[in-house]
Design a protein around this motif. Structure first.
Motif, mmCIF file in Angstrom:
data_model
loop_
_atom_site.group_PDB
_atom_site.id
_atom_site.type_symbol
_atom_site.label_atom_id
_atom_site.label_comp_id
_atom_site.label_asym_id
_atom_site.label_seq_id
_atom_site.Cartn_x
_atom_site.Cartn_y
_atom_site.Cartn_z
ATOM 1 N N CYS A 146 -3.088 -3.925 1.579
ATOM 2 C CA CYS A 146 -4.393 -3.459 2.047
ATOM 3 C C CYS A 146 -4.928 -2.396 1.084
ATOM 4 C CB CYS A 146 -4.296 -2.890 3.452
ATOM 5 S SG CYS A 146 -4.688 -4.106 4.712
ATOM 6 N N CYS A 176 -6.718 -2.306 11.282
ATOM 7 C CA CYS A 176 -5.710 -2.444 12.327
ATOM 8 C C CYS A 176 -5.096 -1.080 12.651
ATOM 9 C CB CYS A 176 -4.645 -3.468 11.936
ATOM 10 S SG CYS A 176 -3.557 -2.911 10.639
ATOM 11 N N CYS A 203 -2.232 0.034 6.331
ATOM 12 C CA CYS A 203 -1.089 -0.518 7.062
ATOM 13 C C CYS A 203 -0.020 -0.995 6.079
ATOM 14 C CB CYS A 203 -1.547 -1.640 7.995
ATOM 15 S SG CYS A 203 -2.340 -3.004 7.168
ATOM 16 N N CYS A 253 -8.261 -2.849 6.604
ATOM 17 C CA CYS A 253 -8.410 -3.958 7.546
ATOM 18 C C CYS A 253 -8.724 -3.508 8.967
ATOM 19 C CB CYS A 253 -7.156 -4.838 7.543
ATOM 20 S SG CYS A 253 -5.744 -4.068 8.321
ATOM 21 N N CYS A 266 -5.985 1.612 9.619
ATOM 22 C CA CYS A 266 -5.994 1.190 8.225
ATOM 23 C C CYS A 266 -7.447 1.141 7.741
ATOM 24 C CB CYS A 266 -5.344 -0.187 8.106
ATOM 25 S SG CYS A 266 -5.511 -0.915 6.472
HETATM 26 ZN ZN LIG Z 1 -4.501 -3.050 6.685
#
Ligand SMILES: [Zn+2]
Length: 135
Positions: free
Chosen positions: A129, A106, A125, A104, A101
């Motif tokens: 986001c 992740c 994600c 963020c 992502c």
């Molecule tokens: Zn994210």
């Protein structure tokens, strides 16, 4: 063949080195030290070598008049090591395919939310986001 677990780098490298060429314990330790940047003692290596020998993954080849002992992979040992290498290669390949992502950071294991921002399609994600990223 008993199951042998390769749970540390020293063991993994030991098999890799022997896959490349047979060598004696001393050479092996020197190579391991070079690769790991750590001092490797005989007690790290020899018990593992005897376990490998017991499981017919390696055998000992005597070389020269002074009876230098080289450890070499058996046929089963080569197969065992090749599979280990393939497994690692797959792991690396798998990791490369994982998208992250951009907002963020992740890992996007279960699909991703795509949004076109500017003229680029970016992966997130979730839509929250994406929203955060736009602001
Ligand atoms: Zn994210």
């Amino acid at each position: 063949m008993k199951k042998i677990k390769i749970i540390n780098l020293v063991k993994f490298y030991t098999l890799l080195f022997l896959y490349k060429q047979p060598m004696c314990g001393y050479e092996l330790i020197k190579q391991l030290e070079k690769c790991t940047g750590k001092k490797i003692s005989a007690s790290h290596v020899y018990p593992f070598l005897s376990l490998l020998k017991k499981n017919k993954i390696i055998l000992i080849k005597k070389k020269g008049e002074r009876g230098k002992k080289d450890y070499a992979l058996t046929k089963e040992g080569r197969y065992f090591t090749k599979r280990l290498i393939d497994k690692f290669a797959q792991l690396i390949e798998f990791d490369k395919k994982i998208k992250i992502c951009v907002s963020c950071g992740c890992k996007l294991l279960n699909g991703e939310y795509k949004e076109k921002i500017g003229n680029k399609i970016l992966c997130f994600c979730c839509k929250y986001c994406a929203k955060n990223y736009r602001h």
